[in-house]
Design an enzyme around this catalytic site. Sequence first.
Site, PDB file in Angstrom:
ATOM      1  N   ASP A  31       0.817  -1.222   0.000  1.00  0.00           N
ATOM      2  CA  ASP A  31       0.000   0.000   0.000  1.00  0.00           C
ATOM      3  C   ASP A  31       0.846   1.265   0.000  1.00  0.00           C
ATOM      4  O   ASP A  31       0.383   2.317   0.441  1.00  0.00           O
ATOM      5  CB  ASP A  31      -0.937  -0.001   1.202  1.00  0.00           C
ATOM      6  CG  ASP A  31      -0.198  -0.145   2.535  1.00  0.00           C
ATOM      7  OD1 ASP A  31       0.882  -0.751   2.547  1.00  0.00           O
ATOM      8  OD2 ASP A  31      -0.714   0.332   3.560  1.00  0.00           O
ATOM      9  N   LYS A 104      -5.699   0.584   2.022  1.00  0.00           N
ATOM     10  CA  LYS A 104      -5.262   1.607   2.978  1.00  0.00           C
ATOM     11  C   LYS A 104      -6.231   2.779   2.872  1.00  0.00           C
ATOM     12  O   LYS A 104      -6.433   3.322   1.781  1.00  0.00           O
ATOM     13  CB  LYS A 104      -3.842   2.052   2.643  1.00  0.00           C
ATOM     14  CG  LYS A 104      -3.331   3.243   3.445  1.00  0.00           C
ATOM     15  CD  LYS A 104      -1.948   3.639   2.931  1.00  0.00           C
ATOM     16  CE  LYS A 104      -1.378   4.831   3.664  1.00  0.00           C
ATOM     17  NZ  LYS A 104      -2.072   6.098   3.347  1.00  0.00           N
ATOM     18  N   LYS A 228      -2.516  -4.543  14.128  1.00  0.00           N
ATOM     19  CA  LYS A 228      -1.202  -4.499  13.488  1.00  0.00           C
ATOM     20  C   LYS A 228      -0.283  -3.626  14.346  1.00  0.00           C
ATOM     21  O   LYS A 228      -0.156  -2.421  14.127  1.00  0.00           O
ATOM     22  CB  LYS A 228      -1.295  -3.938  12.064  1.00  0.00           C
ATOM     23  CG  LYS A 228       0.044  -3.894  11.340  1.00  0.00           C
ATOM     24  CD  LYS A 228      -0.102  -3.521   9.877  1.00  0.00           C
ATOM     25  CE  LYS A 228       1.266  -3.448   9.202  1.00  0.00           C
ATOM     26  NZ  LYS A 228       1.164  -3.216   7.740  1.00  0.00           N
ATOM     27  N   SER A 270       6.770  -4.645  10.394  1.00  0.00           N
ATOM     28  CA  SER A 270       8.196  -4.960  10.543  1.00  0.00           C
ATOM     29  C   SER A 270       8.973  -3.802  11.144  1.00  0.00           C
ATOM     30  O   SER A 270      10.044  -4.016  11.743  1.00  0.00           O
ATOM     31  CB  SER A 270       8.802  -5.358   9.194  1.00  0.00           C
ATOM     32  OG  SER A 270       8.639  -4.324   8.240  1.00  0.00           O
ATOM     33  N   GLY A 272      10.945  -1.456  10.079  1.00  0.00           N
ATOM     34  CA  GLY A 272      12.313  -1.172   9.673  1.00  0.00           C
ATOM     35  C   GLY A 272      13.308  -2.269  10.000  1.00  0.00           C
ATOM     36  O   GLY A 272      14.510  -2.119   9.742  1.00  0.00           O
ATOM     37  N   GLY A 300       5.628  -4.977   4.637  1.00  0.00           N
ATOM     38  CA  GLY A 300       5.816  -4.304   3.367  1.00  0.00           C
ATOM     39  C   GLY A 300       7.265  -4.431   2.944  1.00  0.00           C
ATOM     40  O   GLY A 300       7.636  -5.288   2.139  1.00  0.00           O
ATOM     41  N   TYR A 360       4.672   6.964   4.807  1.00  0.00           N
ATOM     42  CA  TYR A 360       4.477   6.384   3.477  1.00  0.00           C
ATOM     43  C   TYR A 360       3.176   6.887   2.899  1.00  0.00           C
ATOM     44  O   TYR A 360       2.354   7.454   3.606  1.00  0.00           O
ATOM     45  CB  TYR A 360       4.489   4.850   3.544  1.00  0.00           C
ATOM     46  CG  TYR A 360       3.363   4.240   4.331  1.00  0.00           C
ATOM     47  CD1 TYR A 360       2.229   3.797   3.688  1.00  0.00           C
ATOM     48  CD2 TYR A 360       3.433   4.129   5.711  1.00  0.00           C
ATOM     49  CE1 TYR A 360       1.188   3.229   4.404  1.00  0.00           C
ATOM     50  CE2 TYR A 360       2.396   3.565   6.443  1.00  0.00           C
ATOM     51  CZ  TYR A 360       1.283   3.128   5.779  1.00  0.00           C
ATOM     52  OH  TYR A 360       0.255   2.566   6.490  1.00  0.00           O
TER      53      TYR A 360
END
Length: 360
Positions: A31, A104, A228, A270, A272, A300, A360
């Site tokens: 996304d 998203k 999440k 995650s 990073g 991602g 993002y």
Amino acid sequence: MATFLKADKAKELADIAKRIASPGKGILAADESTGTIKKRFDNIKVENTEANRAAYRNLLFQTTDLGRYISGAILFEETLFQRNAQGTAMTELLHAEGIIPGIKVDKGLVTIGGTDDEKATQGLDGLAQRCSEYYNAGARFAKWRAVLSIDQANGKPSMLAINTAADALSKYAVICQENGLVPIVEPEILSDGSHGIEVCARVTEKVLATLFKSMSDHGVLLEGALLKPNMVTPGVDCPQKEDAATIAFFTVRTLRRTVPPALPGVVFLSGGQSEEEASVNLNAMNAMQPHPWILSFSYGRALQASCLKAWAGKTENESAAKKVLLARAEANSMAQLGKYLGGGSDLAASVSLFERKYVY
């Protein structure tokens, strides 16, 4: 709780959430906004055009057997309505692999007035109409990202920022469920900073406790939602590094103290971490079974980084790039089952993907 939902709609939401949170499967987060994918493309010297974005997403979604390890894919709005060069809808490519399309829905971050640059997420205005349109376009779940920072010297995150994030996530979740979409609530605590793992654990616990109290107050159907969160880790600049077993211990303890067992799944971001770190840490958590929820992934960068490098925008590299993507998806599938043995000498998967104040 969730009395606003009719029984058939509640059942549909719960069924979809369970399908996404299936044993051995997780989510591909594809996304990235147009601006963010430009950063990714710049790194591999690919021009950020609609055609190239479509070609890359087509590569991801046409990876044979991806559906063995991936249950859902989060899309940017452009991608939900996009077709590949052959005229096939991206959603059709996902359906062919048994992957559920998601979307998203937030509209990015703004600074909360009266704070030291703490952030609120915007996008509630018009969300109900957008969710209805997304459902009609084939999406069956959604994602909304809230962002919090740890800075003990400056009192971050403040309770104002925590409450603002929890309230917006809860309102978003209700709107999604009313329009047939399973909401993924994402209260991301950035890993920027030099704090230790115990500090991250305390803050994460406070954030999740506030979030689920708010979700209860708003009447969110927990059986039809997913969480999440960040893993509990030291700040990226902390001199004290922690192994996977320690990260797993603090993360699972935090979840057990805050997350109701009615929630079907927790799909970690995650944050990073390198591709390999994200897999190893997830595996360590699932080695601590049993848990009342599925502990899985919604990655991602930790699924795509090596794939992007292998592709480099060249048609002749597509087959190799698909193999790399499938290998990372399989690794995380095994980690979800607590059976991942590590990637050995794969140096590319061990490269840090951290970006300061990640947007993002």
